[in-house]
Design a protein around this motif. Structure first.
Motif, mmCIF file in Angstrom:
data_model
loop_
_atom_site.group_PDB
_atom_site.id
_atom_site.type_symbol
_atom_site.label_atom_id
_atom_site.label_comp_id
_atom_site.label_asym_id
_atom_site.label_seq_id
_atom_site.Cartn_x
_atom_site.Cartn_y
_atom_site.Cartn_z
ATOM 1 N N ILE A 146 -48.422 -42.333 19.527
ATOM 2 C CA ILE A 146 -48.338 -40.896 19.267
ATOM 3 C C ILE A 146 -49.694 -40.244 19.509
ATOM 4 C CG2 ILE A 146 -47.752 -39.149 17.543
ATOM 5 C CD1 ILE A 146 -45.445 -41.098 18.215
ATOM 6 N N VAL A 147 -49.737 -39.353 20.478
ATOM 7 C CA VAL A 147 -50.932 -38.519 20.680
ATOM 8 C C VAL A 147 -50.444 -37.114 20.378
ATOM 9 C CG1 VAL A 147 -52.620 -37.705 22.362
ATOM 10 C CG2 VAL A 147 -51.946 -40.113 22.344
ATOM 11 N N GLY A 164 -54.769 -41.399 18.477
ATOM 12 C CA GLY A 164 -53.413 -41.883 18.674
ATOM 13 C C GLY A 164 -53.077 -43.015 17.714
ATOM 14 N N TYR A 165 -51.808 -43.168 17.410
ATOM 15 C CA TYR A 165 -51.356 -44.252 16.527
ATOM 16 C C TYR A 165 -49.921 -44.603 16.902
ATOM 17 C CZ TYR A 165 -48.944 -40.458 14.097
ATOM 18 O OH TYR A 165 -48.140 -39.382 13.806
ATOM 19 N N GLN A 166 -49.517 -45.816 16.538
ATOM 20 C CA GLN A 166 -48.166 -46.240 16.904
ATOM 21 C C GLN A 166 -47.148 -45.778 15.867
ATOM 22 O OE1 GLN A 166 -47.706 -50.125 18.651
ATOM 23 N NE2 GLN A 166 -45.690 -50.362 17.678
ATOM 24 N N ALA A 167 -46.052 -45.203 16.328
ATOM 25 C CA ALA A 167 -45.013 -44.746 15.403
ATOM 26 C C ALA A 167 -43.722 -44.474 16.162
ATOM 27 C CB ALA A 167 -45.461 -43.481 14.668
ATOM 28 N N GLN A 181 -46.399 -46.900 25.812
ATOM 29 C CA GLN A 181 -46.493 -45.568 26.420
ATOM 30 C C GLN A 181 -46.966 -44.520 25.413
ATOM 31 O OE1 GLN A 181 -43.373 -44.581 29.291
ATOM 32 N NE2 GLN A 181 -42.350 -46.446 28.618
ATOM 33 N N VAL A 182 -47.516 -43.475 25.955
ATOM 34 C CA VAL A 182 -47.979 -42.366 25.127
ATOM 35 C C VAL A 182 -46.827 -41.392 24.918
ATOM 36 C CG1 VAL A 182 -49.480 -40.327 25.100
ATOM 37 C CG2 VAL A 182 -50.389 -42.549 25.827
ATOM 38 N N VAL A 183 -46.649 -40.971 23.668
ATOM 39 C CA VAL A 183 -45.692 -39.917 23.352
ATOM 40 C C VAL A 183 -46.508 -38.690 22.962
ATOM 41 C CG1 VAL A 183 -43.794 -39.185 21.880
ATOM 42 C CG2 VAL A 183 -43.976 -41.590 22.579
ATOM 43 N N THR A 198 -61.598 -37.582 26.206
ATOM 44 C CA THR A 198 -60.677 -38.585 25.671
ATOM 45 C C THR A 198 -59.237 -38.175 25.981
ATOM 46 O OG1 THR A 198 -60.410 -37.456 23.562
ATOM 47 C CG2 THR A 198 -62.234 -39.060 23.736
ATOM 48 N N LEU A 199 -58.356 -39.154 25.926
ATOM 49 C CA LEU A 199 -56.938 -38.870 26.122
ATOM 50 C C LEU A 199 -56.453 -37.854 25.089
ATOM 51 C CD1 LEU A 199 -54.199 -39.504 27.437
ATOM 52 C CD2 LEU A 199 -53.950 -41.383 25.814
ATOM 53 N N GLU A 200 -56.895 -38.038 23.852
ATOM 54 C CA GLU A 200 -56.463 -37.130 22.781
ATOM 55 C C GLU A 200 -56.918 -35.703 23.058
ATOM 56 O OE1 GLU A 200 -57.618 -40.139 22.366
ATOM 57 O OE2 GLU A 200 -56.299 -41.209 20.963
ATOM 58 N N ASP A 201 -58.138 -35.559 23.552
ATOM 59 C CA ASP A 201 -58.656 -34.222 23.830
ATOM 60 C C ASP A 201 -57.949 -33.612 25.047
ATOM 61 O OD1 ASP A 201 -60.276 -32.066 23.178
ATOM 62 O OD2 ASP A 201 -61.814 -32.657 24.620
#
Ligand SMILES: [Zn+2]
Length: 531
Positions: A31-32, A39-42, A71-73, A438-441
Motif C-alpha cells: 500500500i502506497v 508503503g506497507y503490506q495490506a 505489486q504496489v497498490v 521516493t516512490l511514496e513521494d
C-alpha cells in the motif's frame, strides 16, 4: 422449498451472511497510500464504488479476489493538466488508464467551452472509463467577450468576463486556467487576470497558468503568476513548469527560489510538470510572435501577404528558433501532425525546409514555418528543455505530475509521448533508475497533492470511505514505452486499474466497464433535473 431452506435464507438475510462481504478484495499488495506515508503490506476491500477497509489481513469473502503480492497498490493518478477533448471519440482514454490515471482535468491553458453546463452534461452522459473534470478558460472567455484583439476590455466587458467565470465555477469548474502565452490571453494585463482569478478563488477554485513566457522571461512570468495568486487571494499554480531554450537553462534555480519565498510568506503557489525535455504545441503558437496572430487567422494571413511584414515575422520567428522553442536548430522542431498533410508527421523543420527546396538555415526554417501556418498549421514538438531543470523542478516538494497530454487516436500522427508515458516515466526513470524522489513521494505528486489542490476530497488517498480509484503496478517493471520516434505505445507494468470500484483494465486489456464520473469543483450546485 423445504422449511430448513427457508430458515437458512431468512437467517442469511438477517445476518447479511448470504453473500460475500466485499465486491473486490486486493490481497497482499504494498500500500502506497498517496499521502506520502511509507508503503506497507495490506489487503484492500472495496464495496460498490468505495474503499471500505484496509487491514493487514482481511479474511472475509469477496465476489472477486486479486492477489497482488509484489505489486504496489496506489490511489489512481489524477492528471491536473490534460487536453482531453477527444474523450467523446475515445471514451476509454486507454493511454491514460494504462498508466494508472483515473481522473483527467481538462480545460487547460485558458481554453475551455465558455458555457460549461452543457459541456459537463454531455460529458456526464457519455459512458467512459475515466473520471473527468474541467477548468474554465480565461482565453476562451476573453475571446468571446473581447475577441482576438490586443486591447484592454472595457469596464462592462470586464464585468461580463467576471460573470462568465462565476457562472463557470457554479457550473462545476475546478478553477480558472489561463494561457497568457497564447493569443488572446497574451493581450490580457496582469490586473485583468487577477480580477478574474479572484472570482475563481472566491468560489473555492484555483488559478492555473500556462505562463506568458517560459523562455527568456520565465522569471518575470513566475513572478506574475505569484502576484496574481497573492493579489487575487487565490491558490495559484505554475503549470507544466519548464525552462525553454538552452540560453535560459538553469533559471529554475531562480523560479523555485521565488516560489519558496512566496510560500514562506503565505502565498499558496504550486507547480506541475511533465518529465520530458521537449514541449508540444502548434507551430504557429510556438514560432510566431503574438502580434502577428492578433485579430484572428484572416488578419494574420493578410499580414503575411505584405512583404515587409512577412520579413519581420520571419526574422522574429528565426529568433524564436535560435533562442527559445527551436532549441537553436531547426532539427529540434518536429512535426507531430497536420490535418492537411499527414505525411509531414515525424519530419523535423530542417527536413521540411529542404522539401521546400531551401537550405535549412534559421531564416529559411522560419520561412518553412510560415508556409506551414499558411497551409493550416500543424502540431509540433520542440526539443529545447534542459534535463537538469526537469530534475530540479521534479524534486521540489510543491511540484505535482501532470501530462499536458491528450487522448490520441491510437496510431494516428506522431504526438508527444507524454500522452502515453508521463506517469509511468516518473516511476521508472526518476524513482527507480535515478532515485531522485521516493516512490511514496512520486505517488503523492500524482494523487493526494492534485486532489487537495482541486478540492477533490473523496479521492487521491487510499482510505476507507473514499472512492475506489486504484492503480496497481509492478514497481520493478513499470515503464513508459512511448518514445518520440514511436509514441503510440502504452506504458508497461500496470496489472489492474480500478475506477469507482470497477476494474477498467486487467490482463493487459481494457474491460467493458465504463464507471467514469464527472468531478465538479467546490462551487457546483446540482440543478435538479427537469422531469
Ligand atoms: Zn500549456
Amino acid at each position: 422449498m423445504t422449511r430448513a431452506r427457508l430458515v437458512a435464507i431468512l437467517f442469511a438475510a438477517l445476518t447479511g451472511a448470504q453473500g460475500p462481504s466485499y465486491d473486490l478484495l486486493l490481497r497482499n499488495g504494498r500500500i502506497v497510500d498517496g499521502a506520502g506515508n511509507p508503503g506497507y503490506q495490506a489487503d484492500v476491500a472495496i464495496r460498490g464504488d468505495a474503499i471500505v477497509r484496509i487491514a493487514q489481513s482481511i479474511p472475509e469473502r469477496a465476489r472477486r479476489v486479486l492477489d497482488v503480492r509484489g505489486q504496489v497498490v496506489a490511489p489512481g493518478f489524477i492528471d491536473i493538466h490534460s487536453h482531453a477533448g477527444a474523450i467523446f471519440d475515445v471514451p476509454t482514454a486507454d493511454n491514460y488508464i494504462r498508466q494508472g490515471v483515473t481522473t483527467l482535468i481538462t480545460g487547460p491553458d485558458g481554453g475551455s467551452p465558455v458555457r460549461l453546463a452543457p459541456f459537463l452534461a454531455k460529458l456526464d452522459a457519455v459512458p467512459k472509463s475515466i473520471n473527468i473534470g474541467t477548468f474554465i478558460g480565461h482565453g476562451s472567455i476573453r475571446s468571446a467577450v473581447v475577441g482576438q484583439v490586443d486591447r484592454k476590455p472595457t469596464a462592462s466587458e470586464l464585468n461580463r468576463m467576471r460573470t462568465l467565470v462565476e457562472q463557470g465555477m457554479r457550473d462545476g469548474a475546478l478553477g480558472l486556467s489561463s494561457g497568457l502565452f497564447y493569443v488572446p490571453g497574451s493581450f490580457a494585463s496582469t490586473d485583468e487576470v487577477t480580477e478574474l482569478a479572484r472570482v475563481a478563488g472566491r468560489f473555492g477554485g484555483i488559478y492555473i497558468s500556462h505562463m506568458r513566457d517560459e523562455a527568456s522571461r520565465i522569471v518575470e512570468s513566475v513572478n506574475e503568476t505569484i502576484a496574481i495568486g497573492e493579489a487575487g487571494s487565490v491558490p495559484a499554480q505554475v503549470t507544466h513548469h519548464k525552462v525553454i531554450g538552452p540560453g535560459n537553462w538553469g533559471k529554475s534555480i531562480d523560479t523555485l527560489r521565488l516560489i519558496d519565498e512566496a510560500r514562506r510568506r503565505g502565498v499558496d503557489v504550486s507547480i506541475d510538470q511533465y518529465p520530458y525535455t521537449a514541449s508540444s504545441t502548434t507551430i504557429q503558437a510556438a514560432l510566431f510572435p503574438a502580434w502577428a496572430q492578433e485579430g484572428g487567422r484572416t488578419r494574420m494571413l493578410t499580414r503575411l501577404e505584405d512583404p515587409v511584414t512577412r520579413a519581420r515575422i520571419r526574422t522574429e520567428s528565426a529568433d524564436i528558433i535560435r533562442e527559445s522553442r527551436g532549441g537553436g536548430d531547426p532539427t529540434k522542431v518536429v512535426i507531430a501532425g497536420c490535418n492537411w498533410d499527414t505525411s509531414l508527421a515525424g519530419k523535423n523543420l530542417a527536413e521540411v525546409t529542404r522539401l521546400r527546396g531551401m537550405e535549412p538555415t534559421l531564416e529559411n526554417a522560419a520561412e518553412a514555418a510560415i508556409w506551414i501556418v499558411e497551409r493550416g498549421n500543424c502540431a509540433g514538438i520542440f526539443h529545447a528543455i534542459g534535463e537538469e531543470d526537469v530534475e530540479r523542478i521534479l524534486q521540489h516538494p510543491a511540484t505535482m505530475i501532470a501530462s499536458d497530454g491528450e487522448i490520441p487516436i491510437f496510431g494516428k500522427a506522431s504526438p508527444h509521448p507524454r500522452s502515453y508515458g508521463t506517469f509511468a516515466r516518473v516511476l521508472a526513470v526518476y524513482v527507480r533508475e535515478r532515485n531522485l524522489i521516493t516512490l511514496e513521494d512520486a505517488v503523492r505528486k500524482m494523487t493526494s497533492f492534485p486532489a487537495q489542490r482541486l478540492h477533490l476530497l473523496d479521492r487521491g488517498v487510499l482510505e476507507p470511505g473514499l472512492k475506489a480509484d486504484l492503480a496497481v503496478f509492478d514497481p520493478v517493471h513499470v515503464r513508459d514505452a512511448a518514445t518520440f520516434e514511436r509514441p503510440h505505445q502504452y506504458a508497461d507494468g500496470f496489472s489492474y486499474v480500478i475506477v469507482n470500484g470497477q476494474l477498467v483494465f486487467e490482463g493487459g486489456a481494457m474491460t467493458s466497464a465504463r464507471p467514469g464520473k464527472v468531478v465538479y469543483g467546490p462551487a457546483f450546485t446540482r440543478v435538479p433535473a427537469a422531469k
